[in-house]
Scaffold this active site. Structure first.
Site, PDB file in Angstrom:
ATOM      1  N   SER A  58       1.036  -1.244  -0.177  1.00 54.35           N
ATOM      2  CA  SER A  58       0.148   0.044  -0.281  1.00 54.35           C
ATOM      3  C   SER A  58       0.901   1.349   0.053  1.00 54.35           C
ATOM      4  CB  SER A  58      -1.230  -0.174   1.078  1.00 54.35           C
ATOM      5  OG  SER A  58      -1.116   1.474   1.693  1.00 54.35           O
TER       6      SER A  58
ATOM      7  N   MET B 202      -8.651   7.883  -0.796  1.00 59.30           N
ATOM      8  CA  MET B 202     -10.024   8.913   0.440  1.00 59.30           C
ATOM      9  C   MET B 202     -10.879   9.725   0.525  1.00 59.30           C
ATOM     10  SD  MET B 202      -7.872   7.156   4.296  1.00 59.30           S
ATOM     11  CE  MET B 202      -7.106   5.487   3.348  1.00 59.30           C
TER      12      MET B 202
ATOM     13  N   MET C 299     -12.373   4.208  -0.718  1.00 57.63           N
ATOM     14  CA  MET C 299     -12.917   5.175   0.520  1.00 57.63           C
ATOM     15  C   MET C 299     -13.442   6.135  -0.212  1.00 57.63           C
ATOM     16  SD  MET C 299      -9.214   3.572   2.612  1.00 57.63           S
ATOM     17  CE  MET C 299      -8.531   3.468   1.231  1.00 57.63           C
TER      18      MET C 299
ATOM     19  N   ASP D  64      -7.515  -6.346   3.739  1.00 63.22           N
ATOM     20  CA  ASP D  64      -5.873  -4.937   3.950  1.00 63.22           C
ATOM     21  C   ASP D  64      -6.412  -4.493   5.500  1.00 63.22           C
ATOM     22  OD1 ASP D  64      -5.391  -2.869   3.758  1.00 63.22           O
ATOM     23  OD2 ASP D  64      -6.833  -1.927   2.115  1.00 63.22           O
TER      24      ASP D  64
ATOM     25  N   ASP E 203      -4.736   3.620  -2.168  1.00 66.03           N
ATOM     26  CA  ASP E 203      -5.872   4.313  -1.456  1.00 66.03           C
ATOM     27  C   ASP E 203      -6.584   5.392  -1.840  1.00 66.03           C
ATOM     28  OD1 ASP E 203      -6.637   1.848   1.027  1.00 66.03           O
ATOM     29  OD2 ASP E 203      -3.689   2.120   0.805  1.00 66.03           O
TER      30      ASP E 203
ATOM     31  N   HIS F 287      -8.381   1.142  -4.313  1.00 65.26           N
ATOM     32  CA  HIS F 287      -9.613   1.286  -3.476  1.00 65.26           C
ATOM     33  C   HIS F 287      -9.848   2.092  -2.582  1.00 65.26           C
ATOM     34  CE1 HIS F 287      -9.699  -0.101   1.605  1.00 65.26           C
ATOM     35  NE2 HIS F 287     -10.760   0.020   0.207  1.00 65.26           N
TER      36      HIS F 287
ATOM     37  N   MET G  48     -11.595  -5.523   5.475  1.00 61.42           N
ATOM     38  CA  MET G  48     -11.256  -4.619   5.948  1.00 61.42           C
ATOM     39  C   MET G  48     -11.024  -5.471   7.069  1.00 61.42           C
ATOM     40  SD  MET G  48     -10.292  -1.954   4.003  1.00 61.42           S
ATOM     41  CE  MET G  48      -9.692  -1.418   5.434  1.00 61.42           C
TER      42      MET G  48
ATOM     43  N   HIS H 151      -0.897  -1.413  -3.936  1.00 62.53           N
ATOM     44  CA  HIS H 151      -2.102  -0.604  -4.025  1.00 62.53           C
ATOM     45  C   HIS H 151      -2.677   0.181  -2.923  1.00 62.53           C
ATOM     46  CE1 HIS H 151      -5.510  -2.203  -1.262  1.00 62.53           C
ATOM     47  NE2 HIS H 151      -5.174  -1.038  -0.637  1.00 62.53           N
TER      48      HIS H 151
HETATM   49  C1  DX5 Z   1      -6.286   2.172   4.852  1.00 65.21           C
HETATM   50  C2  DX5 Z   1      -6.294   1.381   3.904  1.00 65.21           C
HETATM   51  C3  DX5 Z   1      -4.894   0.393   3.988  1.00 65.21           C
HETATM   52  C4  DX5 Z   1      -3.513   0.799   4.511  1.00 65.21           C
HETATM   53  C5  DX5 Z   1      -3.464  -0.682   5.623  1.00 65.21           C
HETATM   54  O1  DX5 Z   1      -7.282   2.134   5.164  1.00 65.21           O
HETATM   55  O2  DX5 Z   1      -6.965   0.996   3.056  1.00 65.21           O
HETATM   56  O3  DX5 Z   1      -4.958   0.130   2.459  1.00 65.21           O
HETATM   57  O4  DX5 Z   1      -2.679   1.550   4.016  1.00 65.21           O
HETATM   58  O5  DX5 Z   1      -1.987   0.313   6.057  1.00 65.21           O
HETATM   59  P1  DX5 Z   1      -0.705  -0.916   7.169  1.00 65.21           P
HETATM   60  O6  DX5 Z   1      -0.175  -2.428   6.806  1.00 65.21           O
HETATM   61  O7  DX5 Z   1      -0.420  -0.061   7.832  1.00 65.21           O
HETATM   62  O8  DX5 Z   1      -2.417  -1.140   8.369  1.00 65.21           O
HETATM   63 ZN    ZN Z   2      -6.777  -0.215   1.769  1.00 68.03          ZN
END
Ligand code: DX5
Ligand code: ZN
Length: 216
Positions: free
Chosen positions: A8, A37, A68, A175, A35, A66, A137, A33
């Protein structure tokens, strides 16, 4: 099937993004990956289209995006255009999930559906066929570096059974709080793809850590 590793980039050093991308290109990792948001669905804002577009120019592996964000349907075409290969949307953010997953596939991407820790896997039983991947999650989404929620293990097992029962090849991705210590239990329970942020980028030698993540 050999399990997949998706580092990620949320935990990467953004001042050296090109170096971090090269590291992943050279590593045994399978996907990037990413993320996204929106500060509404989750209490954090990360990055969007221009950053993904730049990453795509350098990345030599598929982009596992991903989302969010609320009502992700609005942006499916744009994420395809900036280079998403797998696009995952949250069950909790999507009032018409069936249509949303169909749209993602129609635009040529793999479709993923994500469940928050509070959402039981039974919620997606009737749309499992529309999903190429289910992302469970194992922390509350929004931040890297949180600790793994143990209840996730039984959800993985339940989901594995559900997928097998329906004779599907849907992948299970996990994740949040994934580490070298808990990865084996996740794999034994039925996980196909592991996302890891902090456990990769905050180590001395991320390349070696990815190699260790790839081992059984
Ligand atoms: C959290 C993200 C994850 C995050 C994971 O909302 O979806 O992908 O980056 O980070 P770690 O592996 O540090 O928990
Ligand atoms: Zn993620």
């Amino acid at each position: 099937m050999q399990h997949l590793i998706a580092p990620s980039l949320l935990s990467a050093n953004f001042l050296q993004l090109e170096k971090e991308i090269d590291m992943i290109n050279q590593s045994q990792a399978d996907w990037f990956h990413l993320d996204v948001m929106d500060g509404l669905f989750v209490p954090n804002i990360s990055f969007g289209m221009p950053v993904i577009k730049a990453i795509k120019r350098k990345a030599e592996k598929p982009l596992d995006v991903h989302l969010m964000i609320m009502d992700p349907d609005r942006y499916i075409g744009q994420f395809r255009d900036v280079g998403a290969d797998i696009l995952s949307v949250h069950y909790e953010a999507c009032p018409h999930l069936h249509r949303c997953l169909q749209n993602i596939r129609a635009k040529g991407m793999k479709a993923g559906v994500v469940l928050n820790p509070h959402s039981p896997v039974s919620l997606i039983e009737d749309i499992l066929e529309q999903a190429d991947m289910v992302l469970l999650m194992s922390v509350n989404p929004g931040f890297g570096g949180q600790s793994f929620i143990p209840k996730t293990i039984s959800k993985i097992k339940q989901l594995r059974e559900m997928i097998d029962r329906q004779n599907l090849s849907t992948l299970i991705e996990v994740d949040g709080g994934v580490t070298l210590e808990n990865k084996n239990e996740l794999l034994i329970s039925g996980t196909d793809a592991l996302v890891a942020g902090n456990a990769i980028f905050k180590t001395e030698d991320p390349l070696l850590t990815i190699e260790l993540f790839k081992k059984k």
